[in-house]
Design an enzyme around this catalytic site. Structure first.
Site, short mmCIF file in Angstrom:
data_model
loop_
_atom_site.label_atom_id
_atom_site.label_comp_id
_atom_site.label_asym_id
_atom_site.label_seq_id
_atom_site.Cartn_x
_atom_site.Cartn_y
_atom_site.Cartn_z
N THR A 1 0.80 -1.17 -0.01
CA THR A 1 0.11 -0.12 -0.03
C THR A 1 0.99 1.33 0.05
OG1 THR A 1 -1.34 -1.18 1.14
CG2 THR A 1 -2.11 1.04 1.05
N LYS B 1 6.25 11.83 21.16
CA LYS B 1 6.21 13.03 22.28
C LYS B 1 4.91 13.40 22.87
CE LYS B 1 10.58 14.47 19.94
NZ LYS B 1 11.03 15.62 18.83
N ARG C 1 -2.03 5.01 7.28
CA ARG C 1 -2.37 3.89 7.74
C ARG C 1 -1.97 3.93 9.19
NH1 ARG C 1 -0.47 -2.03 5.69
NH2 ARG C 1 -2.19 -1.62 4.14
N HIS D 1 -10.10 -1.10 4.48
CA HIS D 1 -8.96 -0.80 3.78
C HIS D 1 -9.26 -0.59 2.42
CE1 HIS D 1 -4.99 -0.88 1.92
NE2 HIS D 1 -4.60 -2.03 2.30
N1 CP Z 1 -2.47 -5.45 1.19
C1 CP Z 1 -1.74 -4.83 1.70
O1 CP Z 1 -2.37 -3.87 2.76
O2 CP Z 1 -0.57 -4.94 2.07
P1 CP Z 1 0.47 -4.09 2.92
O3 CP Z 1 0.19 -4.45 4.37
O4 CP Z 1 1.92 -4.63 2.36
O5 CP Z 1 0.38 -2.52 2.39
#
Ligand code: CP
Length: 338
Positions: free
Chosen positions: A58, A86, A107, A135
């Site tokens: 991602t 911090k 993320r 996601h």
């Molecule tokens: N599919 C996916 O989210 O892979 P990563 O965790 O490598 O980003």
């Protein structure tokens, strides 16, 4: 929806026509992703890639997608390299980082955190995964891949039969994919998991309310027969209270060539959001499938670049300008086909 300047936080913000617009825009990105041409349509723009949880696909594909449109990328990975350690709040972090970037991909391990961050951001924010919640860009690339794989077989999404396998409780990719399938023609959806890791009841109910035929089972062999797509997932050990609890389920649903041959139809497509857990105790998608032409996992990852390029182009409202800012490349890609 009006994509221009919008956050992308959840599949729930889309209508079906929005998804078709993203897919049509992804299609026009192929020459640039394949390095047949280059476009500078986002020249001067900066992507802030803020990944507070591990990622390979991602994070890198968001960055590559932005670069392929001519933009630049600034990154931070993990909490330890951020002032959050911090005591800085997510909102203050958003206020600061959105002064340095034109768009942010993020993320974070906590559900709802990307939306919290977005509420204080001065620029659009794309959810790259928030805990076990969602996601959305993974689901978009998954459905784009499903459509492309079915088309290659002369079929369409209208007759889709799909099995989702593994940790359906904590797997955010399947949560977003289920929300996405609710926008499409009713399908046969088989949910294969141990009872303790089953799909959240509200998502099963959403599928049924949308008209889908939903079957839940803990029997892998039964679950993967009579489907077009087998979508395997990893046990999300990072979401379990302890590694020992995750170990109880690791390796329960191993798919290999023998299992595939014995149970699947000849053209069943194998997908996985990746990473697949290839450790001996898990081996959920055996490497003996790597020569199976129906293994689509790396076509899936390649498609992630197209879909993410499409989202950037739509959010910056430049999809119609991509070709105008295109030019020949002075070099030729030496990348081999899969
Ligand atoms: N599919 C996916 O989210 O892979 P990563 O965790 O490598 O980003």
């Amino acid at each position: 929806m009006n994509f221009a300047g919008s956050h992308i936080l959840s599949i729930d913000q889309f209508q079906r026509e929005d998804i078709l617009k993203i897919f049509a825009t992804a299609d026009i990105m192929a020459p640039y992703a394949l390095r047949k041409s280059q476009t500078r349509v986002l020249e001067g723009a900066i992507l802030g890639n803020m990944f507070f949880e591990s990622s390979t696909r991602t994070r890198i594909s968001f960055g590559a997608a932005f670069n392929l449109l001519g933009g630049e990328v600034r990154e931070t990975s993990g909490f330890s390299s951020s002032a959050i350690v911090k005591g800085e709040s997510l909102q203050d972090t958003a206020r600061v980082l959105s002064g340095y970037s034109d768009i942010i991909c993020m993320r974070h391990p906590t559900e709802g955190s990307v939306a919290d961050f977005a509420s204080a951001s001065r620029v659009p924010v794309i959810n790259g995964g928030d805990g076990h919640n969602e996601h959305p860009t993974q689901a978009l690339l998954d459905l784009y891949t499903i459509q492309s794989e079915l088309r290659a077989q002369g079929r369409s999404l209208d007759t889709l039969r799909i099995a989702m396998i593994g940790d359906l409780k904590f797997g955010r990719t399947v949560h977003s994919l289920v929300r996405l399938l609710c926008l499409f023609t009713p399908a046969r959806i088989v949910l294969v998991s141990p009872a303790e890791l089953s799909m959240p009841a509200e998502l099963v109910e959403a599928l049924r309310s949308a008209g889908h035929d939903v079957f839940e089972t803990d029997n892998l062999n039964q679950g993967i027969s009579e489907v077009d797509i087998v979508y395997s997932t990893r046990i999300q050990e990072e979401r379990f209270p302890s590694a020992e609890e995750a170990d109880l389920y690791r390796g329960n649903f191993r798919l290999n060539q023998a299992v595939y041959t014995a149970n699947c139809e000849p053209n069943t497509v194998i997908m996985h959001p990746l990473p697949r857990d290839s450790r001996a105790e898990a081996n959920e998608l055996d490497s003996d499938l790597d020569d199976n032409p129906n293994l689509a996992i790396f076509r899936q990852t390649d498609n992630g670049v197209l879909v993410r390029m499409a989202l950037f182009a739509l959010i910056f409202d430049v999809a119609h300008l991509v070709e105008r800012y295109a030019s020949d490349l002075p070099w030729r890609s030496t990348r081999r086909g899969l």
